[in-house]
Design a protein around this motif. Structure first.
Motif, short mmCIF file in Angstrom:
data_model
loop_
_atom_site.label_atom_id
_atom_site.label_comp_id
_atom_site.label_asym_id
_atom_site.label_seq_id
_atom_site.Cartn_x
_atom_site.Cartn_y
_atom_site.Cartn_z
N LYS A 1 16.52 -8.86 10.41
CA LYS A 1 16.53 -9.18 9.09
C LYS A 1 17.98 -10.05 8.83
CE LYS A 1 13.43 -6.46 6.87
NZ LYS A 1 12.70 -6.85 5.64
N ILE B 1 8.07 0.93 -0.81
CA ILE B 1 8.79 0.21 -2.12
C ILE B 1 7.73 -0.90 -2.61
CG2 ILE B 1 10.22 -1.62 -2.47
CD1 ILE B 1 12.20 -0.03 -0.32
N VAL C 1 16.30 4.15 0.70
CA VAL C 1 15.26 4.48 0.02
C VAL C 1 14.46 5.54 0.54
CG1 VAL C 1 13.56 3.81 -1.73
CG2 VAL C 1 15.32 2.21 -1.28
N TYR D 1 15.41 -4.46 14.32
CA TYR D 1 15.28 -4.33 12.97
C TYR D 1 16.21 -5.23 12.23
CZ TYR D 1 14.78 -2.74 8.12
OH TYR D 1 14.94 -2.60 6.64
N ARG E 1 -2.55 -4.74 4.41
CA ARG E 1 -3.21 -4.83 5.61
C ARG E 1 -4.60 -4.32 5.35
NH1 ARG E 1 0.64 -4.38 10.58
NH2 ARG E 1 1.39 -2.43 9.79
N ASP F 1 -2.69 -9.32 6.61
CA ASP F 1 -1.51 -9.19 7.71
C ASP F 1 -0.63 -9.96 7.58
OD1 ASP F 1 0.12 -9.14 9.99
OD2 ASP F 1 -1.13 -7.12 10.64
N ILE F 2 0.71 -9.93 7.45
CA ILE F 2 1.48 -11.26 7.17
C ILE F 2 1.73 -12.12 8.40
CG2 ILE F 2 2.57 -10.31 4.95
CD1 ILE F 2 5.13 -9.97 6.90
N SER G 1 15.37 -7.56 2.29
CA SER G 1 16.65 -7.64 3.40
C SER G 1 16.91 -6.26 3.31
CB SER G 1 17.53 -8.58 3.35
OG SER G 1 18.41 -8.51 4.48
N THR H 1 11.07 6.19 1.85
CA THR H 1 9.98 6.04 1.67
C THR H 1 8.91 6.95 2.67
OG1 THR H 1 10.27 4.15 2.83
CG2 THR H 1 9.99 3.58 0.80
N ASN I 1 0.83 -1.25 -0.09
CA ASN I 1 -0.08 0.01 -0.18
C ASN I 1 0.77 1.23 -0.01
OD1 ASN I 1 0.40 -1.16 2.61
ND2 ASN I 1 -0.29 0.56 3.46
N ARG I 2 2.20 1.16 0.49
CA ARG I 2 2.95 2.18 0.37
C ARG I 2 4.58 1.94 0.08
NH1 ARG I 2 4.76 3.08 6.10
NH2 ARG I 2 3.87 1.61 7.34
N ASN J 1 8.02 -8.28 0.86
CA ASN J 1 8.27 -6.67 1.07
C ASN J 1 7.77 -6.43 2.32
OD1 ASN J 1 8.98 -3.68 0.00
ND2 ASN J 1 6.68 -3.66 0.73
N1 LIG Z 1 13.27 2.22 2.67
C1 LIG Z 1 14.65 1.88 2.99
O1 LIG Z 1 15.60 2.69 2.86
C2 LIG Z 1 15.06 0.31 3.01
C3 LIG Z 1 16.30 -0.01 3.26
C4 LIG Z 1 16.52 -1.68 3.57
C5 LIG Z 1 15.65 -2.28 3.43
N2 LIG Z 1 14.00 -1.64 3.35
C6 LIG Z 1 13.37 -2.84 3.26
O2 LIG Z 1 12.31 -2.83 2.13
C7 LIG Z 1 11.10 -3.19 2.41
C8 LIG Z 1 10.09 -2.10 2.23
O3 LIG Z 1 10.60 -0.91 2.99
P1 LIG Z 1 9.52 0.56 2.99
O4 LIG Z 1 10.79 1.50 3.31
O5 LIG Z 1 9.00 0.77 1.75
O6 LIG Z 1 8.78 0.20 4.24
P2 LIG Z 1 7.53 1.05 4.82
O7 LIG Z 1 7.60 2.23 4.03
O8 LIG Z 1 7.85 1.16 6.29
O9 LIG Z 1 6.26 0.28 4.36
C9 LIG Z 1 6.27 -1.18 5.17
C10 LIG Z 1 5.15 -1.66 4.38
O10 LIG Z 1 5.19 -3.15 5.12
C11 LIG Z 1 3.77 -3.02 5.70
N3 LIG Z 1 3.52 -3.84 6.86
C12 LIG Z 1 4.08 -3.65 8.02
N4 LIG Z 1 3.88 -4.64 8.84
C13 LIG Z 1 3.06 -5.55 8.25
C14 LIG Z 1 2.26 -6.75 8.61
N5 LIG Z 1 2.30 -7.43 9.67
N6 LIG Z 1 1.78 -7.27 7.62
C15 LIG Z 1 1.46 -6.82 6.38
N7 LIG Z 1 2.04 -5.52 6.04
C16 LIG Z 1 2.88 -5.24 6.93
C17 LIG Z 1 3.04 -1.71 5.98
O11 LIG Z 1 1.76 -1.70 5.80
P3 LIG Z 1 1.06 -0.69 6.72
O12 LIG Z 1 0.76 0.63 5.70
O13 LIG Z 1 -0.55 -1.19 6.96
O14 LIG Z 1 1.58 -0.08 8.08
C18 LIG Z 1 3.58 -1.10 4.65
O15 LIG Z 1 3.05 -1.50 3.47
C19 LIG Z 1 11.05 -3.68 4.03
O16 LIG Z 1 11.19 -4.89 4.03
C20 LIG Z 1 12.37 -3.03 4.54
O17 LIG Z 1 12.94 -3.56 5.61
C21 LIG Z 1 13.96 -0.67 3.13
#
Ligand SMILES: NC(=O)c1ccc[n+]([C@@H]2O[C@H](COP(=O)([O-])OP(=O)(O)OC[C@H]3O[C@@H](n4cnc5c(N)ncnc54)[C@H](OP(=O)(O)O)[C@@H]3O)[C@@H](O)[C@H]2O)c1
Length: 273
Positions: A175, A13, A205, A171, A34, A58-59, A151, A207, A10-11, A86
């Motif tokens: 991971k 990546i 990234v 976190y 979710r 929800d995962i 990851s 986000t 939903n948001r 993701n």
């Molecule tokens: N952004 C970065 O710089 C970065 C760097 C390294 C790794 N990553 C990895 O890349 C992935 C995406 O990152 P992001 O920055 O896009 O994260 P984000 O903006 O925090 O979004 C997290 C997503 O996961 C969902 N989520 C959280 N808990 C959940 C659950 N129990 N069941 C289902 N969905 C759930 C959230 O849904 P809700 O909206 O409902 O909360 C949201 O859609 C993650 O695995 C993160 O660890 C990101």
């Protein structure tokens, strides 16, 4: 028609994955979130593109995941080509604390912080993978199926020590455990050369849903300065979600059975930025 399930869509990546994958009308794209009803972007994509299907889940909720997998199977004829794990809990509470940073009397808080991250980032991904695995295995009878789990470079022990990266411990630890989960799946299915498991880092990234507070901005500057020391040639500018997904899709396309169980960056190697 290649089929994809992306969790946490939903948001951030996850949403960028859905946007880019559904640009190709040949792809069938399942967006698991979710609360898909409350995501304006997902709703718009669903309305404007026939190949976008919405799934609620929800995962950590196995029942919801099973219902989602049944829906996917009914559209694809019992198959799935790609699962993108993701969704994650990126918990910024007490972000600066290393495991020994919790003081006496904070033992329960420590357990709570670590268990919360493990529940989503490790066990949630295992539940998701197990639930969709029969569909992926069906694909693997005739062609390659790929399970990609997102990851982070923060889960790399070497970078952690060299860079003195104490931040986001629950976190990062969860991971790192996820990387091993990916390796275990790869080991379990090593004899099936049509199934590839990969832990993939997206880079740094942006986000964020809103501009950072002054305190958050200070933390971001500190993190960027730390990363710059390890990667002097890095621009210091975080990627957009679309840029990161573009790079990751290249890696996802290229990986083969020879890579199963690996932990790679968006560059397809161990360069995390
Ligand atoms: N952004 C970065 O710089 C970065 C760097 C390294 C790794 N990553 C990895 O890349 C992935 C995406 O990152 P992001 O920055 O896009 O994260 P984000 O903006 O925090 O979004 C997290 C997503 O996961 C969902 N989520 C959280 N808990 C959940 C659950 N129990 N069941 C289902 N969905 C759930 C959230 O849904 P809700 O909206 O409902 O909360 C949201 O859609 C993650 O695995 C993160 O660890 C990101």
């Amino acid at each position: 028609m290649p089929s994809y399930v992306v969790t946490g869509s939903n948001r951030g990546i996850g949403l960028a994955f859905i946007r880019q994958l559904s640009e190709d009308p040949k792809n069938i794209v399942f967006a698991l979130a979710r609360d898909p009803d409350n995501s304006q972007e997902l709703q718009e994509l669903h309305k404007s593109r026939k190949n976008v299907h919405l799934l609620q889940g929800d995962i950590t909720d196995v029942k919801a995941l099973k219902a989602a997998a049944t829906k996917v199977g009914s559209v694809t004829g019992g198959k799935l080509d790609y699962l993108v794990n993701n969704a994650a809990l990126v918990d910024f509470n007490r972000q600066e604390l290393s495991p020994d940073g919790y003081t006496e009397g904070q033992e329960e808080l420590l357990e709570d912080d670590y268990l919360k991250s493990f529940k989503v980032n490790v066990i949630g991904v295992i539940h998701t993978t197990n639930t969709f695995l029969p569909l992926l295995l069906k694909t693997s009878e005739t062609t390659v199926a790929k399970i990609i789990s997102l990851s982070t470079g923060l889960a790399d022990p070497e970078l952690t020590v060299i860079g003195k990266l104490t931040d986001l411990s629950p976190y990062s630890v969860s991971k790192a455990a996820l990387n091993m989960v990916v390796a275990k799946y790869a080991a379990a299915h090593k004899d099936n050369s049509n199934i590839v498991f990969l832990a993939l880092s997206p880079g740094l990234v942006n986000t964020a849903l809103k501009p950072p507070t002054p305190e958050e901005l200070e933390n971001i500057k500190k993190t960027i300065a730390t990363f710059k020391k390890q990667y002097p040639d890095w621009s210091g500018v975080p990627l957009t979600a679309d840029q990161s997904v573009g790079y990751m899709l290249d890696v996802i396309k290229k990986v083969t059975a020879a890579d199963t169980g690996a932990f790679l960056s968006h560059w397809g190697n161990k360069q995390w930025l």
